[in-house]
Design an enzyme around this catalytic site. Structure first.
Site, PDB file in Angstrom:
ATOM      1  N   HIS A 236       0.838  -1.207   0.000  1.00 48.06           N
ATOM      2  CA  HIS A 236       0.000   0.000   0.000  1.00 48.06           C
ATOM      3  C   HIS A 236       0.877   1.264   0.000  1.00 48.06           C
ATOM      4  O   HIS A 236       0.537   2.267   0.619  1.00 48.06           O
ATOM      5  CB  HIS A 236      -0.922  -0.013   1.232  1.00 48.06           C
ATOM      6  N   VAL A 270       7.551   2.792  -8.003  1.00 46.29           N
ATOM      7  CA  VAL A 270       7.839   2.853  -9.447  1.00 46.29           C
ATOM      8  C   VAL A 270       7.902   4.328  -9.835  1.00 46.29           C
ATOM      9  O   VAL A 270       6.901   5.036  -9.768  1.00 46.29           O
ATOM     10  CB  VAL A 270       6.740   2.129 -10.267  1.00 46.29           C
TER      11      VAL A 270
END
Ligand SMILES: Cc1cc2nc3c(=O)[nH]c(=O)nc-3n(C[C@H](O)[C@H](O)[C@H](O)COP(=O)(O)O)c2cc1C
Length: 338
Positions: A236, A270
């Protein structure tokens, strides 16, 4: 829209919430939940960043990967490259209100669609967030995915029906939201699921069912047993449990255990093309990108989201060329230095 311009815009509008640091490592925003950071000491957010950065790739330039293939298929839909928009909610309390919830959902769903991929919407204690998400999915002719909080099964199934009605491609639950106190404060309790409860959710719909927030082999095996279609290996973004592992550390073992049974996606930190390539090399079918889409929406609205996603795509092409990867569907761990 220029990437730098959108980042400057976002930085101005997100003062106190996100510093758009040169390295998004979870340090500046530590403990800012609600906000943009990781929970507590932000150990889990920081670990997502550092562990992914510790992975190194083999530079290789004598090969045939001149024009790498980026297209792949997920939930029966072809996407231009394997990056999906992560489900995110709370524009006011997490991001500083630079966009409304309605605007954010539209920017992500339509911005991802324009970039040739799929965006997801999330769920939170304020029910209007999910409703705005569904509105955006409807506007995109169903081209979006709905991720629901781990409420009671009855409440989840109600929301699955709403997502079906909006024409969503797939539905799922962010199981790692099981301990969120904020949901209780809103009078909407959440909690963990047993395998039989998961089975009930899976069989309640014909749509592919996604379990988001899987971080150990045991849970991945339980998902396979329950008939889940896709898991997202994710903590998360470090926002739910302090001092847990990063997704890139647990991904390979999970792929070994259930890679032949389930579609496996992953997320966490990312921020550039090589990050995507690393997750693919560890066995993920694709990745979700989170915080950068917030910068995109606040700094440049839908166009900003498209710019963020397209920038990642171009960087992925470069990274594939320089590691000799011809096709996103066959990236192997041979490109990683052990
Ligand atoms: C401000 C914020 C709000 C989020 N809200 C949700 C949510 O409502 N549902 C959900 O499944 N995940 C939520 N997430 C987690 C993201 O979907 C994703 O897993 C995470 O952001 C990936 O890490 P990254 O931000 O480092 O790319 C949220 C993340 C952030 C930063």
């Amino acid at each position: 829209m220029e990437l730098n311009t959108l980042k400057e815009n976002a930085k101005e509008k997100m003062k106190g919430f996100c510093n758009l640091c040169k390295v998004c490592d979870g340090v500046w925003c530590a403990g800012k939940v609600p906000g943009m950071g990781g929970t507590g000491s932000a150990s889990s957010f920081k670990r997502n960043y550092t562990k992914l950065k510790e992975i190194n790739l083999i530079l290789k330039t004598i090969h045939n990967a001149k024009d790498p293939i980026l297209k792949t298929t997920i939930w029966g839909k072809e996407i231009d490259f394997p990056v999906l928009g992560a489900p995110i909610t709370g524009t006011k309390f997490n991001m500083g209100g630079g966009v409304t919830e309605e605007e954010y959902c539209e920017d992500v769903i339509l911005g991802c669609l324009e970039a040739g991929t799929i965006g997801m919407i999330g769920d939170t204690g304020d029910p209007t967030c999910f409703e705005f998400g569904l509105k955006a999915i409807k506007k995109a002719n169903g081209y979006g995915v709905a991720i629901i909080k781990p409420r009671s099964n009855e409440e989840i199934i109600k929301r699955i029906r709403m997502a079906e009605e909006a024409g969503a491609i797939a539905v799922g639950v962010d199981l790692d939201g099981a301990g969120l106190v904020t949901m209780k404060l809103f009078g909407q309790p959440v909690g963990p699921k047993s395998i039989s409860e998961l089975k009930e959710l899976v069989s309640s719909t014909k749509l592919p069912f996604i379990a988001k927030g899987i971080m150990c082999v045991e849970d991945a095996l339980a998902c396979a047993e329950a008939g889940v279609d896709t898991i997202v290996v994710s903590n998360h973004g470090g926002r739910v449990l302090d001092y847990c592992q990063s997704s890139c550390e647990v991904l390979e073992d999970i792929v070994k255990a259930v890679g032949d049974k389930l579609t496996i996606l992953a997320d966490g930190s990312v921020r550039e093309g090589v990050d995507i390539l690393k997750y693919l090399a560890l066995g993920a079918k694709g990745v979700l990108v989170g915080r950068p889409l917030i910068w995109g929406s606040i700094g440049g609205r839908k166009e900003g989201v498209t710019t963020i996603v397209n920038t990642l795509k171009n960087q992925l092409v470069q990274a594939m060329i320089l590691t000799g990867c011809e096709d996103v569907n066959s990236v192997s761990n041979k490109i990683i230095i052990r």
